[in-house]
Design a protein around this motif. Structure first.
Motif, PDB file in Angstrom:
ATOM      1  N   ALA A  87       7.496  -7.985  -3.569  1.00  0.00           N
ATOM      2  CA  ALA A  87       7.192  -7.722  -4.983  1.00  0.00           C
ATOM      3  C   ALA A  87       8.502  -7.576  -5.747  1.00  0.00           C
ATOM      4  O   ALA A  87       9.019  -6.462  -5.935  1.00  0.00           O
ATOM      5  N   THR A  88       9.064  -8.685  -6.193  1.00  0.00           N
ATOM      6  CA  THR A  88      10.394  -8.669  -6.804  1.00  0.00           C
ATOM      7  C   THR A  88      10.384  -8.317  -8.289  1.00  0.00           C
ATOM      8  O   THR A  88      11.403  -7.926  -8.844  1.00  0.00           O
ATOM      9  N   ASP A  89       9.251  -8.464  -8.950  1.00  0.00           N
ATOM     10  CA  ASP A  89       9.128  -8.103 -10.363  1.00  0.00           C
ATOM     11  C   ASP A  89       8.840  -6.601 -10.459  1.00  0.00           C
ATOM     12  O   ASP A  89       7.793  -6.132 -10.013  1.00  0.00           O
ATOM     13  N   ALA A  90       9.753  -5.851 -11.035  1.00  0.00           N
ATOM     14  CA  ALA A  90       9.654  -4.390 -11.045  1.00  0.00           C
ATOM     15  C   ALA A  90       8.401  -3.903 -11.772  1.00  0.00           C
ATOM     16  O   ALA A  90       7.724  -2.980 -11.310  1.00  0.00           O
ATOM     17  N   ALA A  91       8.092  -4.508 -12.917  1.00  0.00           N
ATOM     18  CA  ALA A  91       6.920  -4.064 -13.681  1.00  0.00           C
ATOM     19  C   ALA A  91       5.630  -4.357 -12.918  1.00  0.00           C
ATOM     20  O   ALA A  91       4.730  -3.513 -12.832  1.00  0.00           O
ATOM     21  N   ALA A  92       5.544  -5.570 -12.343  1.00  0.00           N
ATOM     22  CA  ALA A  92       4.353  -5.925 -11.570  1.00  0.00           C
ATOM     23  C   ALA A  92       4.234  -5.055 -10.323  1.00  0.00           C
ATOM     24  O   ALA A  92       3.126  -4.669  -9.933  1.00  0.00           O
ATOM     25  N   ARG A  93       5.368  -4.737  -9.709  1.00  0.00           N
ATOM     26  CA  ARG A  93       5.346  -3.881  -8.518  1.00  0.00           C
ATOM     27  C   ARG A  93       4.808  -2.498  -8.867  1.00  0.00           C
ATOM     28  O   ARG A  93       3.967  -1.942  -8.149  1.00  0.00           O
ATOM     29  N   ALA A  94       5.286  -1.927  -9.965  1.00  0.00           N
ATOM     30  CA  ALA A  94       4.832  -0.589 -10.380  1.00  0.00           C
ATOM     31  C   ALA A  94       3.331  -0.583 -10.662  1.00  0.00           C
ATOM     32  O   ALA A  94       2.617   0.347 -10.277  1.00  0.00           O
ATOM     33  N   LYS A  95       2.857  -1.625 -11.320  1.00  0.00           N
ATOM     34  CA  LYS A  95       1.420  -1.704 -11.606  1.00  0.00           C
ATOM     35  C   LYS A  95       0.623  -1.880 -10.319  1.00  0.00           C
ATOM     36  O   LYS A  95      -0.471  -1.311 -10.168  1.00  0.00           O
ATOM     37  N   GLY A  96       1.153  -2.650  -9.371  1.00  0.00           N
ATOM     38  CA  GLY A  96       0.471  -2.829  -8.092  1.00  0.00           C
ATOM     39  C   GLY A  96       0.395  -1.543  -7.297  1.00  0.00           C
ATOM     40  O   GLY A  96      -0.651  -1.223  -6.709  1.00  0.00           O
ATOM     41  N   VAL A  97       1.489  -0.797  -7.263  1.00  0.00           N
ATOM     42  CA  VAL A  97       1.506   0.478  -6.538  1.00  0.00           C
ATOM     43  C   VAL A  97       0.481   1.439  -7.134  1.00  0.00           C
ATOM     44  O   VAL A  97      -0.277   2.094  -6.402  1.00  0.00           O
ATOM     45  N   ALA A  98       0.441   1.512  -8.456  1.00  0.00           N
ATOM     46  CA  ALA A  98      -0.510   2.413  -9.112  1.00  0.00           C
ATOM     47  C   ALA A  98      -1.947   1.969  -8.855  1.00  0.00           C
ATOM     48  O   ALA A  98      -2.834   2.788  -8.580  1.00  0.00           O
ATOM     49  N   LEU A  99      -2.183   0.677  -8.925  1.00  0.00           N
ATOM     50  CA  LEU A  99      -3.539   0.145  -8.682  1.00  0.00           C
ATOM     51  C   LEU A  99      -3.989   0.432  -7.260  1.00  0.00           C
ATOM     52  O   LEU A  99      -5.110   0.904  -7.035  1.00  0.00           O
ATOM     53  N   GLY A 100      -3.141   0.131  -6.293  1.00  0.00           N
ATOM     54  CA  GLY A 100      -3.510   0.360  -4.899  1.00  0.00           C
ATOM     55  C   GLY A 100      -3.837   1.811  -4.608  1.00  0.00           C
ATOM     56  O   GLY A 100      -4.822   2.112  -3.913  1.00  0.00           O
ATOM     57  N   LYS A 101      -3.019   2.703  -5.131  1.00  0.00           N
ATOM     58  CA  LYS A 101      -3.271   4.132  -4.905  1.00  0.00           C
ATOM     59  C   LYS A 101      -4.578   4.560  -5.556  1.00  0.00           C
ATOM     60  O   LYS A 101      -5.361   5.328  -4.971  1.00  0.00           O
ATOM     61  N   ARG A 102      -4.833   4.057  -6.754  1.00  0.00           N
ATOM     62  CA  ARG A 102      -6.040   4.445  -7.480  1.00  0.00           C
ATOM     63  C   ARG A 102      -7.310   4.010  -6.751  1.00  0.00           C
ATOM     64  O   ARG A 102      -8.257   4.805  -6.596  1.00  0.00           O
ATOM     65  N   VAL A 103      -7.347   2.754  -6.276  1.00  0.00           N
ATOM     66  CA  VAL A 103      -8.566   2.291  -5.606  1.00  0.00           C
ATOM     67  C   VAL A 103      -8.738   2.999  -4.260  1.00  0.00           C
ATOM     68  O   VAL A 103      -9.870   3.298  -3.843  1.00  0.00           O
ATOM     69  N   ALA A 104      -7.627   3.294  -3.576  1.00  0.00           N
ATOM     70  CA  ALA A 104      -7.726   3.989  -2.284  1.00  0.00           C
ATOM     71  C   ALA A 104      -8.263   5.397  -2.453  1.00  0.00           C
ATOM     72  O   ALA A 104      -9.137   5.838  -1.695  1.00  0.00           O
ATOM     73  N   LEU A 105      -7.754   6.111  -3.448  1.00  0.00           N
ATOM     74  CA  LEU A 105      -8.229   7.485  -3.679  1.00  0.00           C
ATOM     75  C   LEU A 105      -9.705   7.495  -4.079  1.00  0.00           C
ATOM     76  O   LEU A 105     -10.453   8.408  -3.702  1.00  0.00           O
ATOM     77  N   ALA A 106     -10.132   6.489  -4.825  1.00  0.00           N
ATOM     78  CA  ALA A 106     -11.546   6.414  -5.214  1.00  0.00           C
ATOM     79  C   ALA A 106     -12.433   6.236  -3.982  1.00  0.00           C
ATOM     80  O   ALA A 106     -13.508   6.849  -3.874  1.00  0.00           O
ATOM     81  N   LEU A 107     -12.004   5.414  -3.031  1.00  0.00           N
ATOM     82  CA  LEU A 107     -12.779   5.202  -1.816  1.00  0.00           C
ATOM     83  C   LEU A 107     -12.771   6.446  -0.929  1.00  0.00           C
ATOM     84  O   LEU A 107     -13.790   6.802  -0.328  1.00  0.00           O
ATOM     85  N   LEU A 108     -11.632   7.104  -0.826  1.00  0.00           N
ATOM     86  CA  LEU A 108     -11.558   8.336  -0.039  1.00  0.00           C
ATOM     87  C   LEU A 108     -12.487   9.403  -0.631  1.00  0.00           C
ATOM     88  O   LEU A 108     -13.149  10.144   0.104  1.00  0.00           O
TER      89      LEU A 108
END
Length: 399
Positions: free
Chosen positions: A112-133
């Motif tokens: 993930a070389t694009d910093a803005a896209a990486r930050a959005k991806g990290v936030a998205l992944g954490k959000r969906v994981a916490l919702a499932l947990l």
């Protein structure tokens, strides 16, 4: 209009992700959870699959999500979203290898070389994981002792090397995909002494013994192949199929999630049935206290060790029914290879059709001497039915 074209172009450039990002995490999961409580490994693995799927699906929505639909984030990095989702789920499991988790996470983020896209991806992944947990927060993984049953003809008794039954606690879990566990109850096994029971006892004694003149060499190989291996072996088989069909990371995550969901829900079903019916294993019927006098053989041993749970229905055959139904759907009209590498034995087998693979797995339980034919037949149909319901109701393509 120009801004829309730029956004579309950037999304298309990011969307493919590295093809291995999902399989990297799928293969890492059993290693990360190697020292975690055994009863939590399979549910955590499935939640990891679902978190990766939901994260990728929020970037490029193509299927119904699992649980609450996350907000779409089309410009998030797929690699970062997958890594964050998997790390969040796996990191929540007691005993998880945090060092390996961090190492795998950092390796995924390099793509993930694009910093803005990486930050959005990290936030998205954490959000969906916490919702499932949160969705599974009430799951209990504590061990459950089965009710005591008096010894009698037809009642399962553990073989001498075991002190307690395995997997009993699974029956308390709420299924992830199927609606009604009780709908899968096939009724009791054949009565002891019935024609079916006698037929099955004669067969398993002849072909399932450690020493057998009626089991072929190929059947012996098959029996040993399907009764050893590692957790990630199935991931390798699906990865080969996905690559042959040029599946996207999202499609591959969906395949993993559906397979693990059908497997876990099937286990919840058949563990409950095993506990309910407590039907004896061939070992009990041939050399136990209530063995049939006409077929009793105090020296008979199965080809493999008898598992520490009862016979009916066969869990291995349930798995065969699952695989047959799921692989038929995943393969579609293609002739993609069906190849399974058993890492423990360094042995590879392949099959022309999903039916051939599923039936071979089911038959291996009789040839290894640990199940009766009727338990295999019932289990195979049960596995097919569970997989059919999962495919019909979960992670469906959007209109």
């Amino acid at each position: 209009m120009l801004k829309l074209c730029v956004l579309l172009l950037s999304t298309l450039l990011m969307a493919p992700a590295y093809a291995d990002v999902v399989s990297d995490w799928a293969e890492a999961a059993p290693k990360v959870l190697q020292k975690s409580p055994r009863g939590q490994v399979q549910p955590a693995t499935l939640l990891t699959d679902l978190a990766m799927f939901n994260a990728l699906n929020a970037i490029t929505p193509r299927f119904q999500p699992y649980g609450p639909a996350p907000t779409a984030v089309p410009d998030a990095s797929p690699d970062a979203a997958v890594a964050s989702a998997a790390r969040t789920v796996l990191g929540s499991v007691p005993g998880a290898d945090q060092s390996l988790l961090d190492k795998t996470y950092e390796a995924s983020l390099k793509a993930a070389t694009d910093a803005a896209a990486r930050a959005k991806g990290v936030a998205l992944g954490k959000r969906v994981a916490l919702a499932l947990l949160a969705l599974r927060a009430d799951d209990s993984h504590a061990r459950v002792e089965p009710p005591k049953v008096e010894p009698a003809p037809g009642i399962h008794v553990l073989t001498p090397e075991y002190k307690q039954e395995s997997g009993v606690g699974l029956a308390r879990l709420k299924p992830f995909g199927i609606k009604d566990v009780s709908a899968y109850d096939p009724g009791p096994p054949p009565a002891v002494g019935s024609a079916v029971a006698q037929r099955d006892l004669v067969e398993v004694k002849a072909v399932g013994g450690r020493v057998s003149s009626q089991r072929s060499g190929e059947q012996s190989v098959i029996a040993l192949f399907w009764n050893s291996g590692e957790g990630e072996d199935a991931v390798g088989m699906l990865k080969t199929l996905a690559e042959a069909n040029q599946a996207t990371p999202l499609e591959f995550a969906r395949m993993l999630a559906l397979m693990d969901m059908a497997d876990l829900d099937s286990r919840i079903v058949y563990v409950g049935l095993k506990t309910k019916y407590r039907h004896w294993r061939p070992y009990n019927a041939l050399r136990g206290s209530f063995a049939d006098a006409r077929l009793r053989d105090a020296g008979w041993e199965p080809l493999i060790h008898t598992p520490p749970n009862s016979d009916y229905p066969s869990g291995g055959a349930v798995g065969g029914g699952n695989l047959q139904t799921l692989l038929k759907a995943f393969r579609g009209d293609s002739q993609a290879p069906l190849v399974w590498v058993n890492s423990a034995l360094s042995m590879t087998r392949s099959w022309p059709t999903p039916e051939a693979m599923g039936q071979e797995l089911a038959n291996s339980r009789v040839w290894s001497g640990v199940h009766f034919r009727n338990s295999v037949d019932v289990g195979y149909r049960l596995g097919q039915k569970v997989a059919e319901e999962i495919l019909a109701t979960q992670l469906r393509p959007l209109p």
